[in-house]
Design a protein around this motif. Structure first.
Motif, short mmCIF file in Angstrom:
data_model
loop_
_atom_site.label_atom_id
_atom_site.label_comp_id
_atom_site.label_asym_id
_atom_site.label_seq_id
_atom_site.Cartn_x
_atom_site.Cartn_y
_atom_site.Cartn_z
N VAL A 64 -51.72 -5.61 -8.43
CA VAL A 64 -51.56 -4.27 -8.97
C VAL A 64 -50.33 -3.60 -8.35
O VAL A 64 -50.14 -3.62 -7.13
N VAL A 65 -49.51 -3.01 -9.21
CA VAL A 65 -48.39 -2.18 -8.77
C VAL A 65 -48.80 -0.73 -9.03
O VAL A 65 -49.03 -0.34 -10.18
N SER A 66 -48.93 0.05 -7.99
CA SER A 66 -49.45 1.41 -8.13
C SER A 66 -48.47 2.30 -8.89
O SER A 66 -47.26 2.05 -8.91
N ASP A 67 -49.01 3.34 -9.50
CA ASP A 67 -48.16 4.32 -10.17
C ASP A 67 -47.15 4.91 -9.19
O ASP A 67 -46.00 5.17 -9.55
N GLU A 68 -47.60 5.12 -7.95
CA GLU A 68 -46.71 5.72 -6.95
C GLU A 68 -45.52 4.81 -6.68
O GLU A 68 -44.38 5.27 -6.60
N ARG A 69 -45.77 3.49 -6.56
CA ARG A 69 -44.65 2.57 -6.30
C ARG A 69 -43.72 2.50 -7.52
O ARG A 69 -42.50 2.50 -7.37
N LEU A 70 -44.29 2.41 -8.71
CA LEU A 70 -43.45 2.40 -9.91
C LEU A 70 -42.60 3.66 -10.00
O LEU A 70 -41.42 3.60 -10.35
N CYS A 71 -43.18 4.77 -9.62
CA CYS A 71 -42.44 6.04 -9.64
C CYS A 71 -41.25 5.98 -8.70
O CYS A 71 -40.13 6.38 -9.05
N TRP A 122 -37.48 6.41 -10.06
CA TRP A 122 -36.78 7.69 -9.84
C TRP A 122 -36.51 8.01 -8.37
O TRP A 122 -36.03 9.10 -8.05
N GLY A 123 -36.82 7.10 -7.46
CA GLY A 123 -36.62 7.41 -6.05
C GLY A 123 -37.56 8.52 -5.61
O GLY A 123 -38.76 8.51 -5.92
N TRP A 124 -37.02 9.47 -4.86
CA TRP A 124 -37.84 10.55 -4.32
C TRP A 124 -37.70 11.82 -5.14
O TRP A 124 -38.10 12.91 -4.69
N ALA A 125 -37.18 11.73 -6.36
CA ALA A 125 -37.05 12.91 -7.22
C ALA A 125 -37.63 12.61 -8.60
O ALA A 125 -36.91 12.54 -9.60
N PRO A 126 -38.94 12.39 -8.69
CA PRO A 126 -39.54 12.04 -9.99
C PRO A 126 -39.62 13.25 -10.90
O PRO A 126 -39.67 14.39 -10.45
N THR A 185 -43.14 14.68 -15.69
CA THR A 185 -43.91 13.93 -16.69
C THR A 185 -44.04 12.46 -16.31
O THR A 185 -43.96 11.57 -17.16
N VAL A 186 -44.25 12.18 -15.02
CA VAL A 186 -44.29 10.80 -14.54
C VAL A 186 -45.33 9.98 -15.30
O VAL A 186 -45.04 8.89 -15.81
N SER A 187 -46.55 10.46 -15.35
CA SER A 187 -47.64 9.66 -15.96
C SER A 187 -47.34 9.33 -17.41
O SER A 187 -47.53 8.19 -17.87
N ALA A 188 -46.85 10.32 -18.15
CA ALA A 188 -46.55 10.08 -19.57
C ALA A 188 -45.43 9.06 -19.74
O ALA A 188 -45.49 8.19 -20.63
N GLN A 189 -44.40 9.16 -18.90
CA GLN A 189 -43.29 8.22 -19.04
C GLN A 189 -43.70 6.80 -18.65
O GLN A 189 -43.28 5.83 -19.29
N LEU A 190 -44.51 6.66 -17.59
CA LEU A 190 -44.99 5.33 -17.22
C LEU A 190 -45.80 4.72 -18.37
O LEU A 190 -45.65 3.54 -18.69
N TYR A 191 -46.64 5.53 -18.97
CA TYR A 191 -47.45 5.04 -20.09
C TYR A 191 -46.54 4.59 -21.24
O TYR A 191 -46.78 3.55 -21.87
N THR A 192 -45.48 5.35 -21.49
CA THR A 192 -44.55 5.00 -22.57
C THR A 192 -43.85 3.68 -22.29
O THR A 192 -43.74 2.81 -23.17
#
Length: 624
Positions: free
Chosen positions: A39-46, A50-54, A57-64
């Protein structure tokens, strides 16, 4: 379907590249591929996107992004939502990284067997999987996080392939390639040593000598160090006129085996403490450690670093040593052990630990009498490079102590124990120990005391197990007392342990003592955290939220939570569930709570006073 990450991130179906674009979409795909179905966590993908400036709309973009990948890849690949992230299974598809790692591993094994022709072919096939800089079309955040590890694996594989070529007498064919590699990697001493060997065997001794002196200058100017052991040995052989012979190359000699003509016996360090004869339970944890430590083909070129954490007395050392003994066959070049804590409980200086490890790696007479940490670290990493070693580093106290003791090549595996999480063990598998359950506790008690004595007093045995709270140290102490003292019957000891006021004093036998084992964790606390420790223990056995602690301490909830987290980080407090507001609750292990209350006579009156007003508090001091 073919997946590629050793260059631009690509997907190929029937030889044709799938059409999709965008650095972020390539990043999500690469992150899922590199995770190998984990599993790759949402936090790591973020962070990788985007580095440290997400964005907001992180969740929506990851879903997309994941939806687009599912559409592009079709039914041959499964991308599954597994909280807290996503995992991908590529089924029968191929991944160039997995192919590279498998071929490189097989090539190294052939090199160790001195099957140089086969080794060279396998290693060339492995390097042929590369198509440029890894993750070339992904975000810089992914490249910064993953590319250095892969580039190091490629460089090591290249060194092994050149070692096979040198062993086959192909020095003239590879001299030009090596000249370019020295220019590309001026600080890699093994490649410079290999070019010196090729030049000397081609009748160019003067060029080889010049290459050594140039390398010494580069190392001094760039790193402030002298050439390492391997490069110096090559130079000495050059001056002695023995380098133009055809000995086995350093990279091809089985780690620890004597070089030809050395007259030295093989050095296979075996400094593990004896295994625990009556080790009980922890089968799940042992299985996790075995799978994380043993090379499995998927992680042959990734550092294998495993961390065992938990409060004092939970048996971290016993588990690590037992696991190390069970994994011995996977580490034919030896097993090393070092205790990073002095007998008085203070952390040992890394320089002393390095000297201990270097003497074990041998020969001891070649270990320098120096306190220069940089020199010792370089020598240690040279002696562990390429060797299939298991290194157990016990009782690590922090990142500053641990970092110099970590090898810089993927072959050695490292098993670390410590009471808290250690960020230095990057990418480590972490095994967090919990107290033993009632059944395992009773089994451990019976193993230490003798099953016959406990069988005659089942009620007392159950009482002892309850009073020890699943702490293996406490169980071993009580069992040893029963076994060593005929007059110390289980019934009598159960009665003595039933009184909380005297329980800690009873949990002592010889060098084993629960109170003493907890003191080092207490000593590392900041003064303010020490001050509140007994006060919080007065809240009682049930779990409590930060709000209750804030009321007791006369502090803001945020400040109280900071102090609670500090105690949790020191393994003196556990996080246990949440309150009705969803805020974490904290819980004392029963024996840790008694330890906190025993720290001094001032603990009880101080618990009645708000810690937020220092002028009304009394200083707490530990029991001698």
């Amino acid at each position: 379907m073919e997946f590629r990450v050793l260059g631009p991130v690509e997907v190929r179906r029937d030889g044709h590249r799938a059409a999709f674009s965008g650095a972020k979409l390539h990043t999500v795909l690469a992150a899922l591929l590199v995770a190998r179905e984990e599993v790759v966590s949402d936090e790591r993908l973020c962070r990788l996107l985007w580095g440290w400036a997400p964005p907001a709309t992180v969740s929506a973009q990851l879903y997309t992004y994941v939806s687009r990948l599912r559409k592009i890849l079709g039914g041959d690949v499964l991308i599954d939502r597994r909280p807290p992230g996503y995992a991908m299974c590529i089924g029968n598809s191929t991944l160039d990284l997995s192919e590279f790692e498998g071929l490189a591993r097989n090539g190294r094994e052939a090199l160790h067997r001195q099957d140089f022709e086969n080794a060279g072919n396998l290693l060339r096939d492995a390097l042929a999987r590369w198509n440029g800089l890894p993750f070339a079309n992904a975000t810089e955040y992914l490249s910064d996080a993953e590319a250095p590890r892969l580039m190091e694996a490629r460089a090591v594989t290249l060194e092994h392939r050149i070692a096979a070529d040198l062993a086959l007498g192909r020095h003239e064919q590879i001299t030009g390639e090596l000249t370019g590699l020295v220019a590309e990697f001026p600080l890699r001493e093994r490649i410079r040593s290999q070019l010196m060997t090729a030049l000397c065997r081609s009748g160019r001794q003067a060029d080889a000598i010049h290459l050594y002196h140039h390398g010494r200058t580069v190392l001094a100017e760039e790193l402030g160090v002298n050439p390492g052991e391997e490069l110096q040995a090559t130079y000495r052989a050059l001056l002695e006129g023995t380098l133009d012979r055809q000995p086995r190359p350093v990279a091809a000699v089985r780690a620890g085996a004597p070089a030809k003509g050395s007259g030295q016996g093989a050095v296979f360090p075996a400094t593990l403490p004896p295994d625990t004869v009556d080790f009980v339970g922890r089968e799940r944890e042992l299985d996790l450690l075995r799978r994380a430590l043993a090379p499995d083909g998927r992680s042959a070129d990734r550092p294998r670093r495993v961390l065992v954490t938990g409060m004092a007395g939970l048996g971290k050392t016993a588990l690590a040593v037992h696991a190390a003994h069970r994994c011995q066959r996977d580490f034919p070049d030896g097993q090393l052990y070092a205790d990073l804590r002095s007998p008085d409980g203070t952390p040992r200086h890394p320089e002393r630990v390095l000297l201990h490890l270097l003497r074990a790696l041998g020969p001891a007479r070649d270990v320098p009498l120096t306190a220069d940490r940089d020199h010792l670290v370089r020598l240690y990493r040279e002696r562990t490079a390429g060797r299939h070693l298991l290194i157990v580093l016990d009782n690590a106290s922090g990142a500053a102590q641990l970092e110099p003791l970590l090898p810089n090549t993927p072959e050695p595996a490292v098993l670390v124990t410590g009471r808290t999480a250690l960020p230095t063990v990057a990418g480590a598998h972490t095994v967090a120990l919990a107290p033993l359950g009632p059944r395992d506790s009773l089994e451990l008690l019976a193993a230490a005391a003798g099953p016959d004595r406990l069988a005659r007093a089942p009620g007392a045995a159950a009482g002892i197990v309850e009073h020890c709270g699943g702490l293996p140290l406490a169980l071993r102490i009580t069992g040893t007392r029963i076994a060593a003292r005929p007059h110390c019957t289980p019934d009598r000891l159960a009665r003595r342990l039933s009184d909380p006021a005297t329980r800690l004093r009873e949990l002592h036998f010889g060098d084993l003592d629960v109170h003493t084992s907890l003191l080092p964790s207490w000593r590392t606390l900041d003064p303010q955290v020490r001050e509140v420790f007994p006060v919080l223990a007065a809240l009682g056995p049930p779990p409590f939220p930060a709000a209750a602690a804030a009321t007791r301490l006369d502090l803001s909830e945020a400040e109280a939570e900071r102090l609670l987290e500090a105690l949790a980080d020191a393994a003196l407090l556990e996080v246990s569930g949440a309150d009705e507001r969803g805020q974490p609750c904290y819980l004392f292990h029963p024996l840790v709570r008694l330890f906190a209350l025993s720290l001094g006579e001032a603990a009880a009156p101080a618990a009645e006073q708000p810690v937020g007003r220092p002028e009304r508090n009394r200083r707490l001091t530990p029991r001698p």
